[in-house]
Design a protein around this motif. Structure first.
Motif, short mmCIF file in Angstrom:
data_model
loop_
_atom_site.label_atom_id
_atom_site.label_comp_id
_atom_site.label_asym_id
_atom_site.label_seq_id
_atom_site.Cartn_x
_atom_site.Cartn_y
_atom_site.Cartn_z
N ALA A 1 -8.74 -69.34 -73.57
CA ALA A 1 -8.58 -70.80 -73.53
C ALA A 1 -7.17 -71.19 -73.08
CB ALA A 1 -8.86 -71.39 -74.90
N ARG A 2 -7.09 -72.13 -72.15
CA ARG A 2 -5.79 -72.67 -71.73
C ARG A 2 -5.25 -73.63 -72.79
NH1 ARG A 2 -5.71 -75.75 -66.61
NH2 ARG A 2 -3.50 -75.65 -66.92
N TYR A 3 -6.15 -74.34 -73.45
CA TYR A 3 -5.74 -75.33 -74.44
C TYR A 3 -6.54 -75.15 -75.72
CZ TYR A 3 -4.03 -77.68 -70.27
OH TYR A 3 -3.40 -77.97 -69.10
N VAL A 4 -5.87 -75.27 -76.84
CA VAL A 4 -6.51 -75.36 -78.14
C VAL A 4 -5.84 -76.53 -78.87
CG1 VAL A 4 -7.24 -72.95 -78.32
CG2 VAL A 4 -4.97 -73.61 -79.11
N PRO A 5 -6.54 -77.16 -79.80
CA PRO A 5 -5.99 -78.36 -80.43
C PRO A 5 -5.00 -78.07 -81.57
CG PRO A 5 -8.22 -78.02 -81.16
CD PRO A 5 -7.93 -76.95 -80.14
N PHE A 6 -3.96 -77.34 -81.24
CA PHE A 6 -2.85 -77.05 -82.15
C PHE A 6 -1.58 -77.24 -81.35
CE2 PHE A 6 -6.34 -74.42 -83.53
CZ PHE A 6 -6.32 -74.55 -84.91
N GLY A 7 -0.55 -77.76 -81.98
CA GLY A 7 0.68 -77.85 -81.22
C GLY A 7 1.75 -78.66 -81.91
N LEU A 8 2.78 -78.90 -81.13
CA LEU A 8 3.93 -79.67 -81.56
C LEU A 8 4.00 -80.93 -80.72
CD1 LEU A 8 6.56 -76.78 -81.63
CD2 LEU A 8 5.10 -77.55 -83.49
N LEU A 9 4.35 -82.01 -81.33
CA LEU A 9 4.52 -83.27 -80.62
C LEU A 9 5.96 -83.72 -80.81
CD1 LEU A 9 2.06 -86.19 -80.59
CD2 LEU A 9 4.46 -86.65 -81.03
N PHE A 10 6.62 -83.98 -79.69
CA PHE A 10 7.99 -84.49 -79.69
C PHE A 10 7.98 -85.86 -79.03
CE2 PHE A 10 8.27 -79.88 -79.38
CZ PHE A 10 9.19 -79.58 -80.38
N THR A 11 8.91 -86.71 -79.41
CA THR A 11 9.01 -88.00 -78.72
C THR A 11 9.52 -87.77 -77.30
OG1 THR A 11 11.29 -88.44 -79.38
CG2 THR A 11 9.53 -89.22 -80.89
N LYS A 12 9.17 -88.67 -76.42
CA LYS A 12 9.63 -88.57 -75.04
C LYS A 12 11.16 -88.61 -74.99
CE LYS A 12 7.09 -90.67 -72.04
NZ LYS A 12 6.46 -91.65 -71.14
N LYS A 13 11.77 -89.43 -75.84
CA LYS A 13 13.24 -89.53 -75.86
C LYS A 13 13.88 -88.19 -76.25
CE LYS A 13 17.23 -92.12 -77.49
NZ LYS A 13 18.10 -91.16 -76.89
N THR A 14 13.30 -87.51 -77.25
CA THR A 14 13.83 -86.20 -77.64
C THR A 14 13.81 -85.24 -76.46
OG1 THR A 14 13.15 -86.46 -79.95
CG2 THR A 14 13.46 -84.21 -79.17
N LEU A 15 12.69 -85.21 -75.75
CA LEU A 15 12.58 -84.30 -74.60
C LEU A 15 13.51 -84.72 -73.47
CD1 LEU A 15 8.74 -83.67 -74.58
CD2 LEU A 15 10.55 -82.21 -75.50
N TRP A 16 13.59 -86.02 -73.20
CA TRP A 16 14.48 -86.53 -72.15
C TRP A 16 15.93 -86.14 -72.44
CZ3 TRP A 16 13.82 -88.81 -67.48
CH2 TRP A 16 14.94 -89.40 -66.89
N ASP A 17 16.34 -86.34 -73.69
CA ASP A 17 17.72 -86.02 -74.07
C ASP A 17 18.03 -84.54 -73.91
OD1 ASP A 17 18.12 -88.70 -74.64
OD2 ASP A 17 18.04 -88.45 -76.82
N LYS A 18 17.01 -83.68 -74.02
CA LYS A 18 17.19 -82.24 -73.84
C LYS A 18 17.15 -81.83 -72.36
CE LYS A 18 16.90 -80.44 -78.20
NZ LYS A 18 17.56 -79.30 -78.78
N GLY A 19 16.76 -82.77 -71.48
CA GLY A 19 16.73 -82.48 -70.05
C GLY A 19 15.35 -82.35 -69.44
#
Length: 179
Positions: free
Chosen positions: A67-85
């Motif tokens: 499976a490429r995707y399974v319904p488990f994971g981490l969710l980050f805000t877009k701002k958190t990811l943007w600030d990291k680059g």
């Protein structure tokens, strides 16, 4: 294949995601970490159609071995990811577009080709963002947890440390959205 619940616990214990440089998907010589900017329904839809084993025993959720995707994971805000680059990818025909783009940005390009209806290359439904890095470290306070259903929630509570459970931003259950 490691159980997705155990992979999630391992990632949380290490507080990091590791980059990939799979040449089939990443142009250039950079390692990247991929994220999706999707509504929860779309996350669930991807997991259901690409990961759920529909031939499993009734009443049980199991996942395809590849499976490429399974319904488990981490969710980050877009701002958190943007600030990291992290940045949104560019969907283009790699064969012609890469020569027009500075090589330092090749990692952002995802191949797209709609010219042959029998062999479409279209990943726009993933709404992908990428972070050019070998590894992405995070704090528990920056993350929500995505889980599929109540059995996984109970597993998470039993196996995740008290620190993780007390510091994460929250847990989102996808079962009501998937089924």
């Amino acid at each position: 294949m490691m159980d997705p619940k155990d992979v999630l616990i391992k990632i949380l214990n290490e507080k990091k995601l590791v980059g990939t440089d799979k040449k089939a998907f990443v142009a250039g010589n950079s390692k990247v970490i991929c994220f999706q900017d999707l509504p929860l329904y779309s996350v669930s839809q991807n997991a259901y159609y690409e990961g759920v084993d529909l031939n499993a025993k009734p009443g049980y959720i199991s996942y395809k071995e590849n499976a490429r995707y399974v319904p488990f994971g981490l969710l980050f805000t877009k701002k958190t990811l943007w600030d990291k680059g992290a940045r949104p990818v560019i969907y283009e025909d790699k064969r012609s577009f890469l020569e027009k783009l500075d090589s330092s940005e090749h990692w952002r390009v995802v191949h797209m080709d709609l010219s042959n209806p029998a062999d479409l290359k279209d990943f726009t439904h993933e709404r992908e963002w990428r972070l050019k890095t070998d590894e992405f470290t995070f704090e528990y306070e920056d993350v929500y947890i995505l889980l599929d259903e109540s059995f996984s929630y109970r597993y998470f509570v039993k196996h995740a440390s008290e620190e993780i459970q007390n510091k994460i931003r929250g847990i989102i259950m996808l079962h009501p959205v998937i089924f």
